[in-house]
Design a protein around this motif. Sequence first.
Motif, mmCIF file in Angstrom:
data_model
loop_
_atom_site.group_PDB
_atom_site.id
_atom_site.type_symbol
_atom_site.label_atom_id
_atom_site.label_comp_id
_atom_site.label_asym_id
_atom_site.label_seq_id
_atom_site.Cartn_x
_atom_site.Cartn_y
_atom_site.Cartn_z
ATOM 1 N N TYR A 1 0.829 -1.198 0.000
ATOM 2 C CA TYR A 1 0.000 0.000 0.000
ATOM 3 C C TYR A 1 0.866 1.252 0.000
ATOM 4 C CZ TYR A 1 -3.711 -3.255 1.117
ATOM 5 O OH TYR A 1 -4.585 -4.290 1.083
ATOM 6 N N LEU A 2 0.338 2.350 -0.557
ATOM 7 C CA LEU A 2 1.059 3.620 -0.626
ATOM 8 C C LEU A 2 0.654 4.509 0.539
ATOM 9 C CD1 LEU A 2 2.876 5.485 -2.519
ATOM 10 C CD2 LEU A 2 0.717 6.558 -3.068
ATOM 11 N N TYR A 3 1.648 5.037 1.236
ATOM 12 C CA TYR A 3 1.429 5.975 2.329
ATOM 13 C C TYR A 3 2.329 7.177 2.144
ATOM 14 C CZ TYR A 3 -0.796 2.035 4.678
ATOM 15 O OH TYR A 3 -1.614 0.984 4.987
ATOM 16 N N THR A 4 1.901 8.325 2.644
ATOM 17 C CA THR A 4 2.733 9.521 2.662
ATOM 18 C C THR A 4 3.465 9.561 4.001
ATOM 19 O OG1 THR A 4 0.963 10.866 3.592
ATOM 20 C CG2 THR A 4 1.115 10.770 1.172
ATOM 21 N N PRO A 5 4.498 10.397 4.118
ATOM 22 C CA PRO A 5 5.222 10.469 5.394
ATOM 23 C C PRO A 5 4.323 10.814 6.584
ATOM 24 C CG PRO A 5 6.522 11.477 3.682
ATOM 25 C CD PRO A 5 5.191 11.158 3.072
ATOM 26 N N SER A 6 3.388 11.743 6.419
ATOM 27 C CA SER A 6 2.531 12.099 7.558
ATOM 28 C C SER A 6 1.632 10.936 7.957
ATOM 29 C CB SER A 6 1.700 13.345 7.260
ATOM 30 O OG SER A 6 0.910 13.169 6.122
ATOM 31 N N GLU A 7 1.182 10.128 6.997
ATOM 32 C CA GLU A 7 0.370 8.952 7.317
ATOM 33 C C GLU A 7 1.196 7.909 8.070
ATOM 34 O OE1 GLU A 7 -2.899 8.936 3.694
ATOM 35 O OE2 GLU A 7 -0.949 8.002 3.365
ATOM 36 N N VAL A 8 2.444 7.746 7.661
ATOM 37 C CA VAL A 8 3.319 6.772 8.345
ATOM 38 C C VAL A 8 3.576 7.229 9.772
ATOM 39 C CG1 VAL A 8 5.627 5.746 8.382
ATOM 40 C CG2 VAL A 8 4.399 5.970 6.218
ATOM 41 N N LEU A 9 3.901 8.504 9.942
ATOM 42 C CA LEU A 9 4.205 9.012 11.283
ATOM 43 C C LEU A 9 2.970 9.042 12.179
ATOM 44 C CD1 LEU A 9 6.695 11.841 10.306
ATOM 45 C CD2 LEU A 9 7.223 9.603 11.289
ATOM 46 N N ARG A 10 1.783 9.172 11.580
ATOM 47 C CA ARG A 10 0.524 9.116 12.335
ATOM 48 C C ARG A 10 0.184 7.696 12.755
ATOM 49 N NH1 ARG A 10 -2.474 12.414 8.634
ATOM 50 N NH2 ARG A 10 -3.189 10.493 7.697
ATOM 51 N N GLY A 11 0.806 6.717 12.104
ATOM 52 C CA GLY A 11 0.555 5.323 12.438
ATOM 53 C C GLY A 11 -0.439 4.651 11.514
ATOM 54 N N ASP A 12 -0.834 5.310 10.414
ATOM 55 C CA ASP A 12 -1.792 4.718 9.481
ATOM 56 C C ASP A 12 -1.253 3.463 8.801
ATOM 57 O OD1 ASP A 12 -3.390 6.809 10.174
ATOM 58 O OD2 ASP A 12 -3.302 7.841 8.246
ATOM 59 N N ALA A 13 0.066 3.362 8.662
ATOM 60 C CA ALA A 13 0.660 2.188 8.018
ATOM 61 C C ALA A 13 0.569 0.973 8.933
ATOM 62 C CB ALA A 13 2.110 2.456 7.640
ATOM 63 N N GLY A 14 0.333 1.214 10.219
ATOM 64 C CA GLY A 14 0.184 0.118 11.172
ATOM 65 C C GLY A 14 1.415 -0.758 11.222
ATOM 66 N N ASP B 1 5.671 15.264 2.305
ATOM 67 C CA ASP B 1 4.366 15.429 1.670
ATOM 68 C C ASP B 1 3.813 16.826 1.944
ATOM 69 O OD1 ASP B 1 3.711 15.249 4.326
ATOM 70 O OD2 ASP B 1 2.327 13.567 4.101
ATOM 71 N N GLY B 2 4.643 17.709 2.495
ATOM 72 C CA GLY B 2 4.210 19.055 2.831
ATOM 73 C C GLY B 2 3.852 19.181 4.296
ATOM 74 N N ASP B 3 3.494 18.096 4.947
ATOM 75 C CA ASP B 3 3.159 18.106 6.366
ATOM 76 C C ASP B 3 4.276 17.518 7.210
ATOM 77 O OD1 ASP B 3 0.656 19.231 6.073
ATOM 78 O OD2 ASP B 3 -0.345 17.302 5.864
ATOM 79 N N ALA B 4 4.922 16.484 6.712
ATOM 80 C CA ALA B 4 5.939 15.782 7.495
ATOM 81 C C ALA B 4 7.037 15.281 6.574
ATOM 82 C CB ALA B 4 5.299 14.605 8.228
ATOM 83 N N GLU B 5 8.170 14.970 7.180
ATOM 84 C CA GLU B 5 9.296 14.394 6.446
ATOM 85 C C GLU B 5 9.683 13.080 7.104
ATOM 86 O OE1 GLU B 5 12.673 16.949 6.074
ATOM 87 O OE2 GLU B 5 11.608 18.374 4.806
ATOM 88 N N LEU B 6 10.133 12.144 6.281
ATOM 89 C CA LEU B 6 10.555 10.849 6.777
ATOM 90 C C LEU B 6 11.895 10.502 6.143
ATOM 91 C CD1 LEU B 6 9.622 8.461 8.552
ATOM 92 C CD2 LEU B 6 8.604 7.475 6.519
ATOM 93 N N ALA B 7 12.848 10.081 6.964
ATOM 94 C CA ALA B 7 14.172 9.697 6.477
ATOM 95 C C ALA B 7 14.078 8.383 5.715
ATOM 96 C CB ALA B 7 15.138 9.554 7.642
ATOM 97 N N VAL B 8 14.802 8.313 4.602
ATOM 98 C CA VAL B 8 14.828 7.112 3.758
ATOM 99 C C VAL B 8 16.285 6.723 3.542
ATOM 100 C CG1 VAL B 8 14.261 6.147 1.499
ATOM 101 C CG2 VAL B 8 12.703 7.766 2.577
ATOM 102 N N ARG B 9 16.570 5.436 3.708
ATOM 103 C CA ARG B 9 17.891 4.887 3.405
ATOM 104 C C ARG B 9 17.727 3.906 2.251
ATOM 105 N NH1 ARG B 9 18.332 3.833 9.268
ATOM 106 N NH2 ARG B 9 18.149 1.664 8.694
ATOM 107 N N TYR B 10 18.700 3.937 1.329
ATOM 108 C CA TYR B 10 18.632 3.059 0.162
ATOM 109 C C TYR B 10 20.039 2.636 -0.219
ATOM 110 C CZ TYR B 10 17.750 1.516 -4.628
ATOM 111 O OH TYR B 10 17.682 0.789 -5.790
ATOM 112 N N ARG B 11 20.189 1.365 -0.563
ATOM 113 C CA ARG B 11 21.455 0.856 -1.072
ATOM 114 C C ARG B 11 21.198 0.332 -2.473
ATOM 115 N NH1 ARG B 11 25.181 -3.045 2.217
ATOM 116 N NH2 ARG B 11 26.213 -1.092 2.619
ATOM 117 N N GLY B 12 21.780 0.993 -3.445
ATOM 118 C CA GLY B 12 21.609 0.576 -4.825
ATOM 119 C C GLY B 12 21.762 1.761 -5.761
ATOM 120 N N ILE B 13 21.556 1.490 -7.024
ATOM 121 C CA ILE B 13 21.660 2.527 -8.041
ATOM 122 C C ILE B 13 20.325 3.246 -8.132
ATOM 123 C CG2 ILE B 13 22.046 2.978 -10.484
ATOM 124 C CD1 ILE B 13 23.835 0.446 -10.487
ATOM 125 N N LEU B 14 20.357 4.551 -7.983
ATOM 126 C CA LEU B 14 19.133 5.352 -8.059
ATOM 127 C C LEU B 14 18.752 5.580 -9.517
ATOM 128 C CD1 LEU B 14 20.057 7.899 -5.278
ATOM 129 C CD2 LEU B 14 18.155 6.291 -5.216
#
Length: 155
Positions: free
Chosen positions: A36-49, A80-93
């Motif tokens: 499922y697709l979530y925005t950073p504010s939804e993840v930080l709110r706990g919507d991703a569960g 998403d304009g309301d919140a920011e979430l740190a992302v880590r990635y290993r690979g070619i962007l």
Amino acid sequence: MNPARRRRLLWVLGLVAAAGVATALVATALQRNIAYLYTPSEVLRGDAGDAKRFRLGGMVAAGSFQRTQGTLDSQFRVTDGDAELAVRYRGILPDLFREKQAVVATGRMQGDAFVAEEILAKHDETYMPKEVADKMGKAHQKHDVAAPGGKETAR
């Protein structure tokens, strides 16, 4: 009940049971692959569960991209304009990955950061994935900010 009817009944019951097992297997396989697709504010709110794997969508925050020298490790923040979430990635962007551009990352939360397994970037100046555009449009309306290019949805 005569033997012919009994045989037919057993065949029908066998077919129904086989169809049920096949349906259960397909449903289980699909459930494992849904993200499922979530925005950073939804993840930080706990919507991703407790979603083990999901997609994070938004814009790469300006000035947030960092790459570890000599490795494929990178870090950035998605907003998403309301919140920011740190992302880590290993690979070619992707070639079109850059700050202030739409991005969809598939992965899972690890502590307070999102660890991405796959990164998708928009493919031209006017496209944004519809799900991300809808959610970003809501953020623009909430903050009474004009959407970039005057568009709030994907084409």
